[in-house]
Design a protein around this motif. Structure first.
Motif, PDB file in Angstrom:
ATOM      1  N   TYR A   1       0.858  -1.181   0.000  1.00 15.99           N
ATOM      2  CA  TYR A   1       0.000   0.000   0.000  1.00 15.99           C
ATOM      3  C   TYR A   1       0.892   1.227   0.000  1.00 15.99           C
ATOM      4  O   TYR A   1       2.108   1.134   0.194  1.00 15.99           O
ATOM      5  CB  TYR A   1      -0.939   0.017   1.217  1.00 15.99           C
TER       6      TYR A   1
ATOM      7  N   ASN B   1      -6.770  -2.136   4.141  1.00 12.12           N
ATOM      8  CA  ASN B   1      -5.365  -2.458   3.923  1.00 12.12           C
ATOM      9  C   ASN B   1      -4.689  -2.706   5.272  1.00 12.12           C
ATOM     10  O   ASN B   1      -5.341  -2.660   6.325  1.00 12.12           O
ATOM     11  CB  ASN B   1      -4.654  -1.372   3.098  1.00 12.12           C
TER      12      ASN B   1
ATOM     13  N   SER C   1      -8.086   5.197   0.568  1.00 11.72           N
ATOM     14  CA  SER C   1      -7.083   4.692   1.503  1.00 11.72           C
ATOM     15  C   SER C   1      -6.388   5.812   2.262  1.00 11.72           C
ATOM     16  O   SER C   1      -5.488   5.552   3.058  1.00 11.72           O
ATOM     17  CB  SER C   1      -6.051   3.831   0.766  1.00 11.72           C
TER      18      SER C   1
END
Length: 810
Positions: free
Chosen positions: A380, A536, A687
């Motif tokens: 990520y 994530n 995110s």
């Protein structure tokens, strides 16, 4: 040097991006990494790049990347002990129109959020910054004090020195010739031997499409990249420029006339003019083969193509015409269809990444190295970089589409991206079976992952020209129609064609357990559906899907059209042997039938049990055709989604229309969903934010035994979170608040807008906002909308329409 036979990461390409990736990996302790360059470092686009270094970007992720990179460059020479010819000159951007000034205001606000100071300027202030230009016809402009230019080769060599000193390996004059797989590892082939590695990175610049062909046997796709021909030229030395430089001890600030589409900056004592011309050309036309090695080479000069831009620039800065042309540079530059780079996982290929298609590679190279190294090391990135993710383009991005969009993007490099404007090139790639009927009814279409969907329906006399959409304002030919469509859903029954939902069938022993180990919350019971979320590793939102459960180990997962390859890869990677994942996106078309009269409309058309409750689903017939009928509505009204085969869709849609449903489009659906506080992927859900601060705590089950991704991070997350998702009612103004618009309380920045629109059911402008938790409900705040601060109030509930869900459950 001898070539290592093994490595953790192999990077293919020795331009500024590939070298920056090696630098960031090595600095993070990943020293067992090798960069392969077929010639000398910088031999591709890097060597002939102009080296301009702006912070300015209309895209938030790209601005973050540029901000990081330029900050790195400012200290790099001292860090690695290598001289860099870096001039932080500042730059002016010129605005010919009020709309351009509004764009500058928006970007200035985003920059402030990152700690970057940019100033809105009057004509006199622009003149003070850059004294050699004419300003009489300008609306104003913007000043970026940290803009400037850098020597592309020197900055690349400095990064290379830093990478080597940190333990990275660079193999020059070592062309990669292909890749293969063995025992779960990559084998990168070179003329000097093979390298086995865990990860491989395609950072091959304008050769990235050719390198991408090596990965086709391993699940890859043709890389959607077009090589464009970009020219800039240098004048002979100009005495006035030399005199100014010697007097002030610095270079003249850069100038970008974005409405005329060129930049102009000082180079030694000459001027460098670089246009982005509408009559652009691809680098190698159809039928011409790109040579195996074009290192340190250029195309023939073609200054006639630039004639209009040269004349315009000479009127703006008369000194430009005072001397002759010293040198013209016409070189290849890679363009993705939208002009943004491709940084991230290679679609369909395990442990392979892409970092290419940089149109502003020098400015973005430093930050790109950070982003791609994070992808490799952690899976990520610190910032949400979906705008640059290679998976944003799916099977519609063929060669014809890619070239058409690249030429459109290059010719409009500095264009404003207005909220209601749809770019015309590369359209009609994926059509609903209802397409002809929709067009006949006045549909004004938008592209969603290549699928054509209705944005709004025009009536006779409405202005449907492209020019009408060149505005930041809410009002336009669409507004009255969107209002009518939204109120038709509120008062009666509406129908919207939602072709292109990303859809995956999951079945087989162990499917339910695998899903429990992937998602943060619970699965629905058989015969039911719910929303599921995937986090994530750091507990931030990775994606959202609708989960329909048909049996114990039999599911349909649906997600946003644009998430097809992104979410498909997540699902497939999580499923064990014996579980089948099938992409059914093209196998089914969905229509939403919704509004208080939707039961009445459907009753005569279906044998479905319309008394079943909210979030149920059933197999039935609609208009005599088999369909799945799902009791759910993203509009927040009583309603059902009707899912049927493409060959049955036109019949079903026509029957629903004939039964009294009013057609509506995506603009109305957006208004309806924001009133309900429903969130969209990569709009409100990104995110950049954790699940708890996004208000998704009810979808997180920390007490379940499965160790889903992000569980540890979410278990340790502060409760309550320091920020929370709220809804604001905003003074309507003339525009909706743009993404990342600042929210202030008592003069302090306390949040940012994620999405906004006008809610026609609640008759108010609305903004879904990430806000500091210290700001209580009922607080009066200000939202910065294109330079104006509009009054707003923090609402008690994110849902402003039917907060008790009485209508949707009716």
């Amino acid at each position: 040097m001898s070539l290592p036979s093994t490595a953790r990461v192999v990077i293919i390409g020795g331009g500024v991006v590939g070298v920056s990736a090696l630098y960031h990996l090595a600095k993070a302790g990943w020293t067992d990494c090798v960069l392969l360059e077929k010639n000398e470092l910088t031999a591709g686009s890097t060597w002939h790049a102009a080296g301009n270094c702006p912070n300015f970007a209309a895209n938030y992720g790209v601005m973050n990347m540029q901000r990081h990179g330029l900050a790195l460059y400012r200290g790099l020479a001292e860090e690695v002990g290598y001289p860099i010819n870096y001039h932080v000159t500042g730059a002016v951007r010129l605005a010919h129109t009020h709309e351009r000034m509004m764009e500058f205001e928006r970007v200035r606000g985003m920059a402030a959020h990152m700690g970057l100071e940019m100033d809105i300027c009057t004509r006199d202030e622009l003149q003070a910054h850059m004294p050699f230009m004419e300003t009489h016809d300008l609306e104003g402009g913007l000043w970026d004090p940290l803009d400037g230019d850098i020597d592309p080769s020197q900055v690349t060599q400095a990064l290379a020195k830093g990478a080597r000193e940190a333990g990275g390996t660079i193999a020059r004059f070592t062309p990669a010739t292909g890749v293969s797989r063995g025992n779960g590892e990559w084998i990168v082939h070179t003329e000097k031997g093979d390298i086995r590695c865990e990860y491989v990175v395609n950072a091959a610049g304008y050769y990235a499409a050719r390198v991408g062909e090596w990965f086709l046997p391993h699940g890859g796709r043709p890389v959607p990249l077009t090589v464009m021909s970009h020219q800039y030229f240098l004048t002979e030395a100009i005495p006035e420029i030399r005199a100014w430089t010697e007097e002030h001890g610095r270079k003249v600030p850069m100038l970008r006339d974005v409405d005329s589409s060129y930049y102009l900056r000082q180079d030694t004592y000459s001027l460098n003019l670089g246009p982005y011309e509408r009559n652009c050309q691809v680098g190698w036309a159809s039928g011409q083969d790109m040579p195996e090695d074009f290192s340190f080479q250029l195309y023939p000069d073609d200054l006639e193509r630039l004639e209009w831009y040269i004349m315009d620039a000479m009127e703006r800065v008369p000194l430009l015409g005072s001397q002759g042309v010293q040198r013209n540079i016409n070189g290849p530059i890679p363009y993705a269809p939208d002009g943004l780079p491709m940084i991230g996982p290679m679609p369909g290929v395990p442990n392979a990444f892409e970092a290419h298609s940089f149109t502003f590679g020098i400015a973005q190279g430093g930050g790109a190295g950070k982003v791609i190294s994070e992808w490799i090391m952690h899976g990520y990135t610190e910032w949400d970089m979906w705008s640059c993710d290679p998976r944003r383009y799916t099977d519609h991005a063929d060669a014809e589409f890619t070239t058409a969009k690249a030429m459109e993007t290059y010719g409009h490099e500095y264009a404003m991206h207005f909220p209601h404007h749809e770019w015309p090139a590369g359209r009609d790639k994926k059509l609903s079976p209802n397409h002809d009927r929709l067009i006949a009814d006045g549909a004004q279409m938008g592209a969603y992952n290549g699928w054509e969907r209705v944005n709004w329906f025009a009536k006779d006399g409405d202005d449907t020209s492209e020019a009408a959409t060149h505005t930041w304002d809410r009002s336009g030919p669409w507004e009255q129609r969107v209002r009518e469509e939204a109120l038709a859903v509120r008062d009666g029954c509406g129908v919207i064609d939602l072709a292109g939902f990303s859809r995956f069938g999951i079945s087989g022993d162990g499917a339910s357990e695998a899903l429990r180990g992937l998602i943060t919350g619970a699965l629905p019971k058989v015969g039911r559906m719910n929303l599921i979320y995937i986090s994530n590793k750091r507990g931030h939102v990775l994606t959202e899907m609708s989960c329909i459960r048909h049996g114990e180990d039999d599911f349909t997962l649906m997600t946003a059209a644009v998430a097809q390859w992104h979410d498909g890869e997540i699902i497939k990677a999580a499923m064990p042997d014996g579980v089948t994942v099938t992409d059914k996106t093209r196998d089914v078309v969905a229509m939403l039938v919704t509004g208080p009269k939707s039961r009445e409309v459907l009753t005569g058309l279906t044998d479905a049990d319309l008394s079943l409750g909210w979030l149920t689903h059933q197999q039935a017939t609609v208009a005599g055709k088999p369909a799945m009928v799902v009791r759910v509505s993203f509009a927040g009204e009583l309603g059902w989604e009707v899912h049927c085969a493409p060959e049955d869709t036109a019949t079903v849609y026509a029957a629903i229309r004939d039964a009294g449903a009013t057609p509506f489009g995506m603009y109305a659906l957006n208004s309806l969903r924001i009133e309900k506080g429903y969130l969209t992927w990569k709009g409100d859900l990104s995110s950049d934010y954790g699940l708890f601060e996004t208000g998704l705590g009810r979808f997180v089950k920390l007490d379940k035994r499965q160790d889903f991704p992000g569980k540890a991070a979410l278990s340790g997350a502060a409760q309550p979170p320091a920020r929370r998702l709220v809804t604001l009612k905003v003074d309507p103004g003339q525009q909706d608040a743009p993404y990342m618009a600042a929210v202030f309380a008592n003069g302090q920045r306390v949040g940012e807008v994620l999405s906004a629109t006008y809610g026609y059911r609640v008759d108010a402008a609305i903004a879904i906002t990430m806000l500091d938790a210290s700001v209580p409900v009922g607080t009066s705040v200000e939202v910065e909308v294109y330079g104006r601060e509009l009054a707003a109030t923090v609402q008690e509930n994110t849902c402003l329409w039917d907060a008790d869900n009485l209508r949707i459950r009716a």
